[in-house]
Design an enzyme around this catalytic site. Structure first.
Site, mmCIF file in Angstrom:
data_model
loop_
_atom_site.group_PDB
_atom_site.id
_atom_site.type_symbol
_atom_site.label_atom_id
_atom_site.label_comp_id
_atom_site.label_asym_id
_atom_site.label_seq_id
_atom_site.Cartn_x
_atom_site.Cartn_y
_atom_site.Cartn_z
ATOM 1 N N LYS A 180 0.805 -1.340 0.063
ATOM 2 C CA LYS A 180 -0.116 0.023 0.014
ATOM 3 C C LYS A 180 0.936 1.151 0.004
ATOM 4 C CE LYS A 180 -1.875 -1.813 3.622
ATOM 5 N NZ LYS A 180 -2.490 -1.706 4.900
ATOM 6 N N THR A 215 -7.585 3.044 8.281
ATOM 7 C CA THR A 215 -7.719 2.772 6.763
ATOM 8 C C THR A 215 -7.159 1.410 6.312
ATOM 9 O OG1 THR A 215 -5.588 4.011 6.193
ATOM 10 C CG2 THR A 215 -7.688 5.285 5.957
ATOM 11 N N GLY A 216 -5.963 1.046 6.949
ATOM 12 C CA GLY A 216 -5.219 -0.290 6.587
ATOM 13 C C GLY A 216 -6.507 -1.544 7.141
ATOM 14 N N CYS A 217 -7.071 -1.234 8.287
ATOM 15 C CA CYS A 217 -7.957 -2.334 8.760
ATOM 16 C C CYS A 217 -9.178 -2.324 7.947
ATOM 17 C CB CYS A 217 -8.185 -2.192 10.390
ATOM 18 S SG CYS A 217 -7.210 -1.745 11.430
#
Length: 272
Positions: A180, A215-217
């Site tokens: 990412k 956001t990653g979760c």
């Protein structure tokens, strides 16, 4: 009336975030928004707000195992994701439990190492346990640039370095890597999928003036939701990218007691 048997089911193995912006709270909101029923195994409890972790307490490994066991034995789980796992012992327990109880269910590993504000979330030595025990059974690993840098021992500061890092991670761990790139400067947030010697780009406009976490979760949970519904890995990532971008763009905002902005992702079904 909805036929419950037709609803796909996903398991999140992660930490509890008191601010509900990340962790299992974000995962459950994401699953629900995308039409997937979510169940959880809590690995730790985190007292935090966006940008600051105040305290973290792990759950016992016996309790982590018990949660996964009761779910795996009683629910038709279609996909699994992991988030914050805190310690080597919990990572080992999760890896063994998935192998023993969940078989070959698609597994998305989000290797949470530090919080958005830089606070450490993983004990020393746990990265090695990730690489030896959990990564080998993953369908997809979703590091951000900071996490990839810690996995490889080198900083990633541009697109060329990002591509080299993704290729190295794919060779090293021999499975699909979604690297990412949202931390790189530019007008687009670009992520790269490395699988089977192929590189696929997923890009979306960079949403400015939003300072939040989770956001990653939410991204990894949305990918897991796609896999739970039976769509391909690439299609799951493409849909998840659009979803999390909309979550950021449609964010909630409050004023703190000190007058500062507090932002949170909006996990609306409309984003899906």
């Amino acid at each position: 009336m909805t036929d419950e048997k037709s609803v796909p089911l996903a398991l999140s193995i992660a930490g509890s975030d008191s601010s509900a912006g990340a962790g299992i709270q974000a995962d459950l909101k994401t699953f629900s928004a995308l039409g997937v029923y979510g169940v959880t195994a809590v690995t730790c409890i985190v007292a935090e707000m966006p940008g600051k972790v105040s305290r973290l307490e792990p759950v016992s490994v016996e309790m982590v195992r018990a949660q996964i066991e009761v779910l795996a034995k009683n629910f038709p789980i279609n996909a699994i994701k992991t988030g914050l796992l805190c310690s080597s012992s919990i990572i080992s327990t999760v890896a063994r439990s998935i192998v023993d109880l969940a078989g070959k269910i698609p597994l998305v590993v989000d290797p949470v190492i530090t919080a958005t504000g830089g606070d450490p979330l993983l004990e020393s030595g746990a990265i090695e346990t990730y690489t030896k025990e959990l990564f080998p059974i993953a369908t997809l690993i979703t590091p951000n640039l900071d996490e990839a840098a810690q996995l490889l021992g080198e900083k990633i500061q541009n697109r060329e370095a990002m591509k080299r890092a993704g290729e190295e991670l794919a060779r090293k761990f021999k499975n699909a890597i979604l690297l990412k790139g949202g931390h790189l400067p530019g007008d687009e947030a670009v992520d790269l999928l490395f699988v089977g010697g192929k590189v696929t780009e997923f890009a979306a406009p960079f949403v400015r003036d939003v300072a939040t976490h989770g956001t990653g979760c939410s991204y990894s949970a949305a990918i897991t939701a796609g896999l739970a519904t039976g769509i391909s890995l690439e299609d799951s990532i493409g849909s998840a990218k659009k979803f999390v971008t909309a979550c950021i763009a449609n964010r909630f905002r409050w004023k703190s007691n000190t007058g500062e902005n507090i932002d949170a992702l909006s996990h609306s079904p409309k984003n899906g």
